[in-house]
Write a protein that holds these residues in place. Sequence first.
Motif, PDB file in Angstrom:
ATOM      1  N   ALA A 133       0.847  -1.197   0.000  1.00 61.65           N
ATOM      2  CA  ALA A 133       0.000   0.000   0.000  1.00 61.65           C
ATOM      3  C   ALA A 133       0.880   1.243   0.000  1.00 61.65           C
ATOM      4  CB  ALA A 133      -0.923   0.010   1.216  1.00 61.65           C
ATOM      5  N   TRP A 134       0.326   2.306  -0.505  1.00 58.42           N
ATOM      6  CA  TRP A 134       0.946   3.624  -0.391  1.00 58.42           C
ATOM      7  C   TRP A 134      -0.168   4.569   0.003  1.00 58.42           C
ATOM      8  CZ3 TRP A 134       0.525   8.532  -2.543  1.00 58.42           C
ATOM      9  CH2 TRP A 134       1.608   9.408  -2.291  1.00 58.42           C
ATOM     10  N   VAL A 135      -0.011   5.255   1.127  1.00 51.98           N
ATOM     11  CA  VAL A 135      -1.122   5.987   1.733  1.00 51.98           C
ATOM     12  C   VAL A 135      -0.751   7.428   2.016  1.00 51.98           C
ATOM     13  CG1 VAL A 135      -2.743   6.073   3.660  1.00 51.98           C
ATOM     14  CG2 VAL A 135      -1.944   3.855   2.799  1.00 51.98           C
ATOM     15  N   ARG A 136      -1.656   8.333   1.667  1.00 52.57           N
ATOM     16  CA  ARG A 136      -1.576   9.726   2.076  1.00 52.57           C
ATOM     17  C   ARG A 136      -2.967  10.163   2.518  1.00 52.57           C
ATOM     18  NH1 ARG A 136       2.839   8.536   2.007  1.00 52.57           N
ATOM     19  NH2 ARG A 136       4.692   9.579   1.161  1.00 52.57           N
ATOM     20  N   TYR A 137      -3.034  10.859   3.625  1.00 54.49           N
ATOM     21  CA  TYR A 137      -4.313  11.373   4.126  1.00 54.49           C
ATOM     22  C   TYR A 137      -4.399  12.859   3.783  1.00 54.49           C
ATOM     23  CZ  TYR A 137      -4.359   7.013   6.766  1.00 54.49           C
ATOM     24  OH  TYR A 137      -4.343   5.686   7.124  1.00 54.49           O
ATOM     25  N   GLN A 138      -5.455  13.234   3.090  1.00 55.87           N
ATOM     26  CA  GLN A 138      -5.630  14.635   2.691  1.00 55.87           C
ATOM     27  C   GLN A 138      -7.094  15.034   2.834  1.00 55.87           C
ATOM     28  OE1 GLN A 138      -4.069  14.378  -1.353  1.00 55.87           O
ATOM     29  NE2 GLN A 138      -2.114  15.263  -0.712  1.00 55.87           N
ATOM     30  N   ALA A 139      -7.310  16.248   3.328  1.00 56.64           N
ATOM     31  CA  ALA A 139      -8.672  16.788   3.349  1.00 56.64           C
ATOM     32  C   ALA A 139      -9.181  16.943   1.928  1.00 56.64           C
ATOM     33  CB  ALA A 139      -8.671  18.133   4.063  1.00 56.64           C
ATOM     34  N   ILE A 140     -10.482  16.908   1.755  1.00 59.33           N
ATOM     35  CA  ILE A 140     -11.063  16.921   0.412  1.00 59.33           C
ATOM     36  C   ILE A 140     -10.542  18.070  -0.456  1.00 59.33           C
ATOM     37  CG2 ILE A 140     -13.241  17.234  -0.854  1.00 59.33           C
ATOM     38  CD1 ILE A 140     -14.555  15.476   1.318  1.00 59.33           C
ATOM     39  N   PRO A 141     -10.447  19.309   0.049  1.00 56.46           N
ATOM     40  CA  PRO A 141      -9.935  20.382  -0.821  1.00 56.46           C
ATOM     41  C   PRO A 141      -8.470  20.205  -1.212  1.00 56.46           C
ATOM     42  CG  PRO A 141     -11.105  21.286   1.079  1.00 56.46           C
ATOM     43  CD  PRO A 141     -10.880  19.842   1.357  1.00 56.46           C
ATOM     44  N   GLU A 142      -7.734  19.381  -0.461  1.00 59.74           N
ATOM     45  CA  GLU A 142      -6.294  19.231  -0.698  1.00 59.74           C
ATOM     46  C   GLU A 142      -5.945  18.038  -1.578  1.00 59.74           C
ATOM     47  OE1 GLU A 142      -4.920  18.720   3.248  1.00 59.74           O
ATOM     48  OE2 GLU A 142      -5.383  20.769   3.887  1.00 59.74           O
ATOM     49  N   ILE A 143      -6.916  17.191  -1.908  1.00 57.97           N
ATOM     50  CA  ILE A 143      -6.610  15.963  -2.645  1.00 57.97           C
ATOM     51  C   ILE A 143      -6.006  16.307  -4.007  1.00 57.97           C
ATOM     52  CG2 ILE A 143      -7.582  13.904  -3.719  1.00 57.97           C
ATOM     53  CD1 ILE A 143      -9.708  13.903  -1.511  1.00 57.97           C
ATOM     54  N   ALA A 144      -4.856  15.701  -4.272  1.00 55.49           N
ATOM     55  CA  ALA A 144      -4.127  15.992  -5.508  1.00 55.49           C
ATOM     56  C   ALA A 144      -4.207  14.806  -6.470  1.00 55.49           C
ATOM     57  CB  ALA A 144      -2.663  16.284  -5.181  1.00 55.49           C
ATOM     58  N   ARG A 171     -10.182  13.358   6.217  1.00 53.09           N
ATOM     59  CA  ARG A 171      -8.936  13.223   5.468  1.00 53.09           C
ATOM     60  C   ARG A 171      -8.734  11.814   4.909  1.00 53.09           C
ATOM     61  NH1 ARG A 171      -5.513  17.459   6.310  1.00 53.09           N
ATOM     62  NH2 ARG A 171      -3.695  16.190   5.763  1.00 53.09           N
ATOM     63  N   SER A 172      -9.805  11.039   4.835  1.00 50.63           N
ATOM     64  CA  SER A 172      -9.666   9.640   4.424  1.00 50.63           C
ATOM     65  C   SER A 172     -10.491   9.266   3.203  1.00 50.63           C
ATOM     66  CB  SER A 172     -10.056   8.719   5.592  1.00 50.63           C
ATOM     67  OG  SER A 172      -9.260   8.932   6.717  1.00 50.63           O
ATOM     68  N   LEU A 173     -10.934  10.244   2.439  1.00 44.22           N
ATOM     69  CA  LEU A 173     -11.819   9.937   1.321  1.00 44.22           C
ATOM     70  C   LEU A 173     -11.199   8.917   0.369  1.00 44.22           C
ATOM     71  CD1 LEU A 173     -13.951  12.446  -0.714  1.00 44.22           C
ATOM     72  CD2 LEU A 173     -12.653  10.675  -1.864  1.00 44.22           C
ATOM     73  N   VAL A 174      -9.986   9.151  -0.074  1.00 42.68           N
ATOM     74  CA  VAL A 174      -9.355   8.260  -1.047  1.00 42.68           C
ATOM     75  C   VAL A 174      -9.056   6.904  -0.419  1.00 42.68           C
ATOM     76  CG1 VAL A 174      -7.441   7.967  -2.653  1.00 42.68           C
ATOM     77  CG2 VAL A 174      -8.371  10.245  -2.243  1.00 42.68           C
ATOM     78  N   TYR A 175      -8.467   6.923   0.772  1.00 38.81           N
ATOM     79  CA  TYR A 175      -8.085   5.679   1.443  1.00 38.81           C
ATOM     80  C   TYR A 175      -9.306   4.811   1.732  1.00 38.81           C
ATOM     81  CZ  TYR A 175      -6.021   2.538   4.910  1.00 38.81           C
ATOM     82  OH  TYR A 175      -5.593   1.430   5.611  1.00 38.81           O
TER      83      TYR A 175
END
Length: 250
Positions: free
Chosen positions: A91-102, A150-154
């Motif tokens: 796995a490769w994980v980054r936690y980002q708030a919705i406005p920050e998702i890149a 901060r977990s939308l993608v994950y």
Amino acid sequence: MPSDRRSVLITGAGNGIGRATAALMAERGWVVGVNDLKEEFAAETVRRIREAGGEAFPVVQNVSSREGIEAAIAAVVDETGRLDGLVNNAAWVRYQAIPEIAPETVERMLNVGFTGIIWAIQAAAAAMDDTCGGTIVNVASAAGFRSAPRSLVYSGIKAGVMGMTRAAAVELGPRNIRVNAVAPSAIPTEGTEKHRSAERDAKRIAATPLQRLGTVDDIARAIGYLLGEESDFITGQVLSADGGIGIAIN
């Protein structure tokens, strides 16, 4: 000639849950293909297993690509003459708030944690024997059931892993290939250290019925159960290894 010892490829086995699972399966007599993107991490896991009397070999491949996972599985078949098990742990994980998702974050997380598993299941199913079958265990997460900021993608990826686990189990069951998943809660590892704090750990422990954090060995034993003969009639299931936090009302 194929070995009479069962073989398994474990992705992301250079540390954490993957390393603990590799050690456990080697202890149980399996030949372990230790995959990691970093050669030194894979080599360290292999060294520890061999020193303990087990059999393992490094498989340094980028399993986020179709070509990489195909090469990794081919390496196990070349080394042992067979493939009996696959653990999709990388796995490769980054936690980002919705406005920050890149976009680059989404792409890399999907490649490693979602599409990479699709290609892994495809390649493993092609390599597994039609008579003996095999076992595939995907590492999901409690975040696939319940989430946090901060977990939308994950969370989306891990929920998707659970869905593909069920779909693969239905399609591959007639070939005696079982597909299950383990969903750990937050487990202290080298990779999660930067996301932890004493305060956060205390809150998690207080919310967990078993009143402790899980360990990499806890999760390895859950994976080992799903890989082994004791679970021969279990497929398409997600085993929550979370100390009960997922069922507690807090």
